[in-house]
Enzyme design. Structure first.
Site, PDB file in Angstrom:
ATOM      1  CB  CYS A   2      39.760  36.656  47.231  1.00 17.57           C
ATOM      2  SG  CYS A   2      38.205  36.884  48.068  1.00 17.57           S
ATOM      3  NE  ARG A  27      42.304  36.065  41.909  1.00 12.79           N
ATOM      4  CZ  ARG A  27      42.065  35.024  41.129  1.00 12.79           C
ATOM      5  NH1 ARG A  27      42.437  35.049  39.872  1.00 12.79           N
ATOM      6  NH2 ARG A  27      41.461  33.960  41.597  1.00 12.79           N
ATOM      7  CD1 TRP A  74      34.106  41.146  44.099  1.00 13.47           C
ATOM      8  CD2 TRP A  74      33.166  39.230  44.771  1.00 13.47           C
ATOM      9  NE1 TRP A  74      32.850  41.077  43.551  1.00 13.47           N
ATOM     10  CE2 TRP A  74      32.240  39.914  43.939  1.00 13.47           C
ATOM     11  CE3 TRP A  74      32.785  38.000  45.308  1.00 13.47           C
ATOM     12  CZ2 TRP A  74      30.988  39.407  43.641  1.00 13.47           C
ATOM     13  CZ3 TRP A  74      31.529  37.496  45.006  1.00 13.47           C
ATOM     14  CH2 TRP A  74      30.645  38.206  44.175  1.00 13.47           C
ATOM     15  CG  ASN A 100      40.592  32.848  45.594  1.00 12.16           C
ATOM     16  OD1 ASN A 100      41.128  32.568  44.534  1.00 12.16           O
ATOM     17  ND2 ASN A 100      39.338  33.203  45.641  1.00 12.16           N
ATOM     18  N   GLY A 101      38.325  31.454  47.934  1.00 10.94           N
ATOM     19  CA  GLY A 101      37.429  30.311  47.741  1.00 10.94           C
ATOM     20  C   GLY A 101      36.304  30.368  48.745  1.00 10.94           C
ATOM     21  CD  GLU A 476      31.048  40.887  25.037  1.00 13.08           C
ATOM     22  OE1 GLU A 476      30.276  40.131  25.648  1.00 13.08           O
ATOM     23  OE2 GLU A 476      32.094  41.327  25.544  1.00 13.08           O
ATOM     24  CE  LYS A 480      32.489  43.899  27.932  1.00 14.50           C
ATOM     25  NZ  LYS A 480      33.098  42.624  27.957  1.00 14.50           N
ATOM     26  CD  GLU A 483      31.305  43.810  31.761  1.00 13.11           C
ATOM     27  OE1 GLU A 483      31.701  43.157  32.722  1.00 13.11           O
ATOM     28  OE2 GLU A 483      31.519  43.470  30.591  1.00 13.11           O
ATOM     29  CG  HIS A 499       7.307  38.905  18.514  1.00 14.68           C
ATOM     30  ND1 HIS A 499       6.109  38.480  18.008  1.00 14.68           N
ATOM     31  CD2 HIS A 499       8.203  38.763  17.516  1.00 14.68           C
ATOM     32  CE1 HIS A 499       6.267  38.077  16.762  1.00 14.68           C
ATOM     33  NE2 HIS A 499       7.532  38.238  16.429  1.00 14.68           N
ATOM     34  CE  LYS A 597      40.100  39.845  33.012  1.00 13.54           C
ATOM     35  NZ  LYS A 597      38.936  40.297  32.234  1.00 13.54           N
TER      36      LYS A 597
HETATM   37  C1  F6R Z   1      32.438  40.498  31.078  1.00 12.49           C
HETATM   38  C2  F6R Z   1      33.299  39.473  31.644  1.00 12.49           C
HETATM   39  C3  F6R Z   1      32.647  38.277  32.224  1.00 12.49           C
HETATM   40  C4  F6R Z   1      33.444  37.011  31.870  1.00 12.49           C
HETATM   41  C5  F6R Z   1      32.849  35.798  32.587  1.00 12.49           C
HETATM   42  C6  F6R Z   1      33.572  34.522  32.230  1.00 12.49           C
HETATM   43  O1  F6R Z   1      33.207  41.557  30.568  1.00 12.49           O
HETATM   44  O2  F6R Z   1      34.490  39.601  31.658  1.00 12.49           O
HETATM   45  O3  F6R Z   1      31.320  38.156  31.808  1.00 12.49           O
HETATM   46  O4  F6R Z   1      33.413  36.840  30.480  1.00 12.49           O
HETATM   47  O5  F6R Z   1      32.914  36.011  33.959  1.00 12.49           O
HETATM   48  O6  F6R Z   1      34.913  34.583  32.614  1.00 12.49           O
HETATM   49  P1  F6R Z   1      35.978  33.592  32.021  1.00 12.49           P
HETATM   50  O7  F6R Z   1      36.105  33.901  30.561  1.00 12.49           O
HETATM   51  O8  F6R Z   1      37.229  33.858  32.787  1.00 12.49           O
HETATM   52  O9  F6R Z   1      35.447  32.198  32.217  1.00 12.49           O
END
Ligand code: F6R
Length: 602
Positions: A2, A27, A74, A100-101, A476, A480, A483, A499, A597
């Protein structure tokens, strides 16, 4: 999750709030709302859906005023709906709140208020804050807020308005981010700096259990005992352009393309005033173990860094998901260095892991992008990535900045420990210094990557394989892709294929193989052969020599690079691949479904 914003000043608050919410939409984006304080009550407009749905509602039903709060949600408690959207207003229409929280004891508080006859209209935990504040209000908003926070359990960044004090906006922070911006025309509260950058680069970072009272011309700070606090105003160096799309179709593509510059800026900032700056005050000889802990992509950066630290520092290195680390009875002590990696510096599990490490007397070193964030403030030592604001939910440039900063740290660490000779140290640093130009060369292959990716929208499942450090970056690539494209994907160490996983390989499976470790070329190529002979197609990314095989084996060739630092190049191809697969599916790349995010809840 949020995003919250608030404004009090001489301008109309509505466009300022809506503009700010656009910068916070990363957010949370399942509903949004605005409340404006007017003479005869709060004017509130809330709307389920994206921010443009709220804008359309505001166009139909314009509201205006000089003080207001806004929220982009969110959902955690209660489905996304108009009623569950913020701001929440108490049943006496006296107090409006954005939150937010998570209020962990909201059920008890709700029961308590319901017994007193207070009617609730939402299913959210946040509504109790507005109702409780009204319950306690008797002419002094600060008194009421202090009574409220003394009863709340959980995490909260709050923006609060009281109808009877129409010139005062109240901000409160505990375990969720909140900044205060000050400008010539008014004062702001926001979850993140980009929301206010258009108006000011002067901000205060609220600490936990602090309250800010904002009026047109001033801001005052207090602790929960109502004692006044002096806080320094800070100047943000982030540029407003970095929070704008600037003609690119998506923030993600813009942020991928910025990477050569971000790598350069991060390398320069790590070099700082001279030799060993990045090590700072760390007494490296004290440590007998390094633990890297983080979530999501930041965890993958830790996976890459493990290979680098092990090779250069010759110390035992563990990598652990922060969400696991915090609940395991980890064997760490005063001789352990715990490295926390986080773009936002606000990820709940990473914060908890940091606190756990500190409670066991380990030294904590944070790699963080956001100045003033909780991890940046609480870790024993902090190194900042110079990625600037990252807006796309899927991280790209911040991940790359984390990698390069970790490389610099590992080289300096190894040298300081005496595990690297001066010449080796110089050579390694020169290799790192060459990465921005090589990254620019990789970006020149954008058309080839786009062409390949465009044909990949048909796949139901895509596997990523690699060995050694290539395996770490394969993780990674897979994250990527899944997601943002919603295509199922998994990453395996090449040696693991036989395996179990190879049973999933059939006609028209795509396997992306990463091959930068020269001594393992032969092995990864035989993995490629094994899957091709079972009908799969292979995309090879790396500097491994290969021969195209009529549509079965294709490749993206990377510039020559020391294998330890090659993930910085592979990842750019992997990011572009994921981006173009998602773009060809017509998906909302910057705001993938169900994600936000900054994950400030467990
Ligand atoms: C994937 C992504 C998330 C963040 C994860 C940690 O693209 O962005 O997996 O890497 O939520 O977030 P931070 O780095 O802000 O702790």
């Amino acid at each position: 999750m949020c995003g919250i914003i608030g404004y009090v000043g001489t301008e109309d608050a509505v466009p300022i709030i809506v503009e700010g919410l656009k910068k916070l939409e990363y957010r949370g984006y399942d509903s949004a709302g605005v409340a404006i304080c007017q003479k005869d009550g709060f004017a509130v407009v809330k709307q389920e859906g994206r921010l443009n749905a709220l804008e359309a509602r505001l166009a139909e039903r314009p509201i205006a005023g000089h003080m207001g709060i806004g929220h982009t949600r969110w959902a955690t408690h209660g489905e996304p709906s108009d009623a569950n959207s913020h701001p929440h207003v108490g049943s006496r229409n006296m107090i409006a709140v954005v939150h937010n929280g998570i209020i962990e004891n909201y059920r008890q508080l709700k029961e308590f208020l319901e017994k007193k006859g207070v009617p609730f209209i939402s299913q959210t935990d946040s509504e109790v804050v507005a109702q409780l504040c009204e319950y306690y209000y008797s002419g002094d908003i600060m008194e009421a807020v202090i009574k409220v926070v003394n009863r709340l359990e959980g995490s909260y960044a709050l923006g609060i308005m009281c109808l009877e004090e129409p010139d005062t906006l109240v901000a409160v922070k505990k375990d969720n981010p909140l900044i205060i911006g000050v400008s010539g025309h008014g004062q702001f509260i926001a979850s993140d700096v980009p929301a206010v950058l258009k108006h000011t680069n002067k901000v205060y970072y609220l600490n936990d259990k602090e309250i800010a009272m904002l009026r047109k011309g001033d801001v005052r700070f207090f602790n929960f005992d109502k004692e006044p606090l002096q806080k320094p105003v800070e100047t943000v160096t982030w540029n407003i352009d970095s929070a704008e799309k600037g003609g690119w179709p998506h923030f993600m593509l813009k942020e991928i393309m910025e990477q050569p510059r971000i790598l350069r800026d991060t390398i320069n900032s790590a070099a700082g005033g001279g030799n060993g700056t990045v090590i700072g005050r760390l007494d490296v000889a004290r440590f007998n173990k390094i633990v890297l802990t983080a979530c999501g992509s930041a965890y993958n950066a830790g996976m890459v860094a493990r290979y680098v630290f092990e090779r250069l520092c010759r110390l035992p290195v563990e990598v652990e998901l922060a969400s696991e680390f915090r609940y395991r009875d980890t064997v760490i002590d005063a001789k352990t260095l715990v490295i926390l990696i986080s773009q936002s510096g606000e990820t709940a599990d990473t914060i908890a892991a940091m606190r756990e490490a500190k409670s066991k007397e380990a030294t904590t070193l944070a790699i963080v992008n956001v100045v003033g964030s909780t991890i940046a403030k609480e870790a024993d030592e902090c190194l900042f990535t110079a990625a600037g604001p990252e807006i796309a939910v899927a991280t790209t440039k911040a991940f790359s900045a984390q990698l390069v900063l970790l490389y610099c740290l590992a080289v300096r660490f190894g040298a300081r420990l005496g595990k690297l000779a001066e010449k080796e140290e110089r050579e390694m640093l020169a290799e790192i210094d060459g990465l921005p130009d090589k990254a620019a060369k990789v970006l020149e292959q954008i058309d080839a990557i786009q062409k390949y990716a465009s044909a990949c929208v048909v796949y139901k499942s895509i596997f990523f394989i690699g060995r050694n450090i290539d395996y770490a970056i394969a993780l990674e690539g897979s994250l990527k892709l899944k997601e943002i494209s919603y295509i199922h994907s998994e990453a395996y160490a090449g040696g693991e294929l036989k395996h179990g996983t190879i049973s999933l390989v059939e006609e028209e499976t795509l396997v992306v193989a990463i091959a930068n470790c020269e001594r393992l070329y032969g092995k990864i190529m035989s993995n490629a052969e094994q899957v091709i002979s079972r009908g799969a197609k292979v995309l090879l990314i790396g500097n491994c020599p290969y021969a195209e095989q009529n549509g079965k084996l294709s490749g993206i060739r990377l510039p020559e690079c020391a294998d330890l630092f090659s993930p910085s190049l592979s990842v750019i191809v992997l990011q572009l691949f994921a981006y173009y697969v998602a773009a060809n599916k017509g998906l909302d790349i910057d705001k993938p479904r169900n994600l936000a995010k900054s994950v400030t809840v467990e």
